[in-house]
Design an enzyme around this catalytic site. Sequence first.
Site, PDB file in Angstrom:
ATOM      1  N   ASP A 172       7.740   7.018  -6.889  1.00 47.03           N
ATOM      2  CA  ASP A 172       6.601   7.590  -6.890  1.00 47.03           C
ATOM      3  C   ASP A 172       5.544   6.325  -6.778  1.00 47.03           C
ATOM      4  O   ASP A 172       5.672   4.995  -7.302  1.00 47.03           O
ATOM      5  CB  ASP A 172       6.314   7.892  -8.639  1.00 47.03           C
ATOM      6  CG  ASP A 172       5.315   8.614  -8.833  1.00 47.03           C
ATOM      7  OD1 ASP A 172       4.378   9.137  -8.160  1.00 47.03           O
ATOM      8  OD2 ASP A 172       5.623   8.755 -10.192  1.00 47.03           O
ATOM      9  N   ASP A 370      -1.448   9.812  -3.101  1.00 54.36           N
ATOM     10  CA  ASP A 370      -0.221   9.834  -4.048  1.00 54.36           C
ATOM     11  C   ASP A 370       1.082  10.740  -3.349  1.00 54.36           C
ATOM     12  O   ASP A 370       1.124  11.902  -2.583  1.00 54.36           O
ATOM     13  CB  ASP A 370      -0.548  10.346  -5.012  1.00 54.36           C
ATOM     14  CG  ASP A 370       1.010  10.862  -6.441  1.00 54.36           C
ATOM     15  OD1 ASP A 370       1.599   9.750  -6.342  1.00 54.36           O
ATOM     16  OD2 ASP A 370       0.555  11.672  -6.633  1.00 54.36           O
TER      17      ASP A 370
END
Length: 490
Positions: A172, A370
């Site tokens: 992440d 992201d």
Amino acid sequence: MASSSSSIRFFLLFSFLFTPTLARFSPEFTTASLDVSSSLQQAHHILSFDPQSVEAFYQAQHQPLFFNSSSYSVFSVPLHSRGSVHKTHHTDYKNLVLSRLERDSARVDSITTKLLFALNGVKRYELKPVPTEIQAEALSTPIISGTNQGSGEYFTRLGVGNPAKQYYMVLDTGSDINWIQCEPCSDCYQQSDPIFNPSGSSTYSPVTCGSRQCTSLEVSACRSGKCMYQVSYGDGSYTVGEFATDTVSFGKSGSIKGVALGCGHDNEGLFVGAAGLIGLGGGSLSLTSQIKATSFSYCLVDRDSSGSSTLDFNSGLPADSVVAPLMKSGKINTFYYIGLTGFSVGGQPVKLAPGLFDMDKSGEGGVIIDCGTAITRLQTQAYNALRDAFVKLTKGLPTTSGVALFDTCYDLSKRSSVKVPTVSFHFGGGKSMDLPAKNYLIPVDSSGTFCFAFAPTSSSMSIIGNVQQQGTRVSFDLANNKIGFSSHKC
């Protein structure tokens, strides 16, 4: 002579009216090939794929992909999609996609809320918790495209403790705190590996309440002199436990002692299959910051693929990278902002207001990249312009109704492949990157419905998601504030 000219005009008019739309404009714009049959085969395959039947993940010995000229050690670990680790319970591909999109929206809401708090100076400890009930079926339904804040689509394989034991960990770039489920477990979700036992590690050490690591947490408490942490995510998932340091190992390429991570005794949410999470954000507690990495890179395999790639640290940028500026916000240090300036469709620039993607002095605006968000979200004005440009050049494709957050979809059930206009990202300095067709026209069911894989957002901040990153090695040069994109480096 007049008769000859009239014949020529008639011929040109006849050709214009009766030539298929895509062919009519083909000399004027660039196209990319979309393999419809291959995409639908993967959609069918992933529903029946059994990770237990494949041992490549366990046996593969990945080496760093690129030469490192610095004095830093190069660490490399395997990187897989969630479907390679945990079998989906969905029997219908459209239901799987809808599940992905629902979680994606939860993640995006969480990211934009986190930014909003930072811009307005709101601290986590000032908030009152909202009771959240997570349905049992949500916990037992693994997804290939993990798309909520912290859930993550991609897993890496890291060693934790001494002696090191290997664990699947969610990747992440949109968060900082590293954590792993720990014994004794008061409430833990299902994971593929045995739960980590801190008593079995000779280098495990609880963090004290007054330590720098503890005071750097957004939410912390003190119990018997030990630092306690809590991390909550946008979909109601959370982890609570003891903050500690331990050794983290990167396959056979090395290990780092004293990495701060949460030892979660109470964990719930949509992390099924993973033992925990590795935060690769820009904050001080992220793994990249703690190991003082000068760079890191990853290549994301197709969301429905059972293949693998690598996550590398200190490996540098490939020579053929398309390079763009990498920036940080003065308000929030977790997110990686990139210097996106615009798009082109079919080789033709999309008209946008100047500075539309700029981040202002207050921290509003900008574009982050992201790996946990699936679908790219664009500021509404930019999305509308990009979509309209794409629709204008795809008038020859049969359209169908929208699906969930997608408003532009096509019925390709009678096609084995199609030519579609190329979509390109533009960066500062005149650099651009062409996207493969499968990175912006994706199947949403197994019968041939494909949708334009972008969505609008009411937030001033845009997000480049992992669907657009697939098959591209994304390299974060932290030392020089650059980001590189290199095709075919998985």
